[in-house]
Design a protein around this motif. Sequence first.
Motif, short mmCIF file in Angstrom:
data_model
loop_
_atom_site.label_atom_id
_atom_site.label_comp_id
_atom_site.label_asym_id
_atom_site.label_seq_id
_atom_site.Cartn_x
_atom_site.Cartn_y
_atom_site.Cartn_z
N ALA A 117 99.25 18.04 -40.87
CA ALA A 117 99.98 18.31 -42.27
C ALA A 117 99.91 16.91 -42.78
CB ALA A 117 101.29 18.81 -42.28
N ASP A 118 99.96 15.91 -41.96
CA ASP A 118 99.95 14.29 -42.55
C ASP A 118 98.62 13.78 -42.60
OD1 ASP A 118 102.83 14.43 -42.96
OD2 ASP A 118 103.15 14.25 -40.74
N THR A 119 97.52 14.59 -42.36
CA THR A 119 96.14 14.12 -42.40
C THR A 119 95.48 14.53 -43.65
OG1 THR A 119 95.19 15.98 -41.27
CG2 THR A 119 96.17 14.26 -39.89
N SER A 120 94.27 14.10 -43.83
CA SER A 120 93.50 14.39 -44.93
C SER A 120 93.08 15.83 -44.83
CB SER A 120 92.42 13.29 -45.11
OG SER A 120 91.59 13.42 -44.01
N GLN A 121 92.98 16.45 -43.71
CA GLN A 121 92.48 17.83 -43.60
C GLN A 121 93.43 18.88 -42.91
OE1 GLN A 121 88.90 16.80 -41.18
NE2 GLN A 121 87.74 16.49 -43.01
N PRO A 122 94.37 18.97 -43.46
CA PRO A 122 95.36 19.96 -43.16
C PRO A 122 94.90 21.42 -43.01
CG PRO A 122 95.84 19.50 -45.31
CD PRO A 122 94.70 18.73 -44.94
N TRP A 123 95.38 22.27 -42.25
CA TRP A 123 94.87 23.80 -42.23
C TRP A 123 95.86 24.65 -41.64
CZ3 TRP A 123 94.68 25.55 -36.86
CH2 TRP A 123 94.69 24.48 -35.89
N GLN A 160 92.06 28.01 -41.54
CA GLN A 160 91.71 27.92 -42.87
C GLN A 160 92.26 26.65 -43.63
OE1 GLN A 160 90.23 30.10 -45.36
NE2 GLN A 160 90.64 28.13 -46.76
N ALA A 161 91.31 25.73 -44.07
CA ALA A 161 91.61 24.58 -44.65
C ALA A 161 92.51 25.00 -45.88
CB ALA A 161 90.31 23.98 -44.84
N VAL A 162 93.42 23.97 -46.06
CA VAL A 162 94.21 24.10 -47.42
C VAL A 162 94.42 22.62 -47.90
CG1 VAL A 162 95.69 26.04 -46.57
CG2 VAL A 162 96.27 23.81 -45.80
N THR A 163 94.90 22.64 -49.45
CA THR A 163 95.32 21.50 -49.92
C THR A 163 96.83 21.62 -50.17
OG1 THR A 163 93.14 21.49 -50.88
CG2 THR A 163 94.89 20.15 -52.10
N LEU A 164 97.47 20.52 -49.76
CA LEU A 164 98.78 20.67 -50.01
C LEU A 164 99.33 19.85 -51.20
CD1 LEU A 164 99.79 19.82 -46.26
CD2 LEU A 164 99.54 21.97 -47.29
N ARG A 182 109.43 23.15 -46.54
CA ARG A 182 108.44 23.95 -46.98
C ARG A 182 107.23 23.00 -47.74
NH1 ARG A 182 109.66 29.32 -46.41
NH2 ARG A 182 107.69 30.06 -47.37
N VAL A 183 106.26 23.72 -47.86
CA VAL A 183 105.35 22.68 -48.30
C VAL A 183 104.31 23.65 -49.61
CG1 VAL A 183 103.54 23.05 -46.56
CG2 VAL A 183 103.37 21.05 -48.35
N GLU A 184 103.72 23.06 -50.66
CA GLU A 184 103.13 23.93 -51.44
C GLU A 184 101.79 24.00 -51.06
OE1 GLU A 184 101.95 23.43 -56.17
OE2 GLU A 184 102.77 21.89 -55.44
N VAL A 185 101.03 25.04 -51.21
CA VAL A 185 99.70 25.13 -50.93
C VAL A 185 98.91 25.27 -52.22
CG1 VAL A 185 98.06 26.42 -49.92
CG2 VAL A 185 100.07 26.24 -48.85
N MET A 186 98.00 24.41 -52.69
CA MET A 186 97.71 24.17 -53.96
C MET A 186 96.22 24.87 -54.02
SD MET A 186 98.60 20.16 -54.99
CE MET A 186 97.94 20.43 -56.64
N ASP A 187 95.64 24.71 -52.72
CA ASP A 187 94.16 25.47 -52.81
C ASP A 187 93.73 25.83 -51.36
OD1 ASP A 187 91.58 26.24 -53.38
OD2 ASP A 187 90.78 24.31 -52.95
N GLY A 188 93.03 26.78 -51.20
CA GLY A 188 92.59 27.39 -49.74
C GLY A 188 93.47 28.89 -49.37
N LEU A 189 94.61 29.05 -50.34
CA LEU A 189 95.12 30.52 -49.90
C LEU A 189 95.34 31.08 -51.31
CD1 LEU A 189 98.04 29.61 -47.36
CD2 LEU A 189 95.61 30.66 -46.99
N LYS A 190 95.80 32.59 -51.33
CA LYS A 190 96.17 33.03 -52.62
C LYS A 190 97.23 34.02 -52.14
CE LYS A 190 92.66 36.86 -52.01
NZ LYS A 190 92.30 36.51 -50.71
#
Length: 396
Positions: free
Chosen positions: A337-343, A355-359, A366-374
């Motif tokens: 989560a603290d890197t540039s490539q969280p998953w 699954q790669a995600v953008t936080l 908790r953390v917001e998932v901005m991209d990678g999930l729906k």
Amino acid sequence: MRRAYLSAAVAVLGVVAYLVLPRWWGGAVPAVAVTPQDLVRTVVATGRVEAPHRVDVGSTLVGTVARVPVAEGQTVAAGAVLIELDDRELRASLRAAEGAVAQAQARVRQLQEVQRPVAAQALRQAQATLETTRAQQRRQEELFRQGYVGQAALDEARRAAELADAQVAAARQQLDTTLAGGSDEAVALTTLAQAQANAEAARARLQHATVTAPVAGVLISRDVEPGDVVQPGKTLMVLSPTGETQLVVQFDEKNLGLLAAGQRALASADAFADQRFAAEVVYISPGVDAQRGSVEVKLQVAQPPAYLRQNMTVSVDVEVARRNRVLAVPLDWVHDADTSQPWVLKRVDGRAQRQAVTLGLRGGGRVEVMDGLKAGDELAPSGVREGARLGPHAGP
């Protein structure tokens, strides 16, 4: 011995199979569906309760304290008596000043009721005498022309008329001094005004012998006792006005960029940790305390609870960011989560797949998932390995 070792090995394999095999084949670990929710980020710090300002109470006179009817921590109303000084000398001074006022008032009345009428009467008498002497002068002049009287009699009549005329002028001047705007009246009125001013000053000094509360509030400090000799300018009590209450909090300077005036907060006193109350950020210090590495923040409490006291220790959660109806997952479900490539591990065809995600915003674990999930995607909770079998979502 071989049989014992063999039994132990079978038991260990049984435990491993019970713990591990369901994750691969049995679907014993249910996936969790991702749903939209509100996400709030807060920063936490501690501080103390303070009034926006405090009132220092003291005496304007030198005197001996006779009575202190209030105690430290007591709530007092505006105008309540806080300190009483020995006022016997001040009362005597006031009586003397009031006596001087009465004397000056009597002098004014005497001028208006006695001296002025007497002066007016004296003027009328002088004018009557002047008319009589002038008539005698005219008769003497006539007799002188006829030769019946000599020069001496005529001169005597003339001197009598001149004297009567001078007496009229003096009587008129004496009356003028007693009239409005005259010198006698001016002196009398000036003496009266001075006496009244002295009486007002004596009355004010007597009032200052009783120190009252300028505003309603709580007495947070008392440094005076009966028998003390007090001096002007010395603080004897400190009053915290009722009404507005502030929380003064020291935040770590790393959070300075997150803080802004107007942000809402929830606070609780350490003595009443289960009771929270609302506050709002109203001031952020422009400087940073270099020794503590902190920044001072003041929060206003619009409706302070009754138990709140000056200098109480409080904990404050300031809401620095909010996202409504966003996809958010527990932070411990996110790998790297603290890197540039969280998953995360997403359920795909019944297995945990990377699954790669953008936080985005983080808060409350908790953390917001901005991209990678729906919405509706199912994720593996923490502790599940990549490739493990996942059961379907087991509830809302």
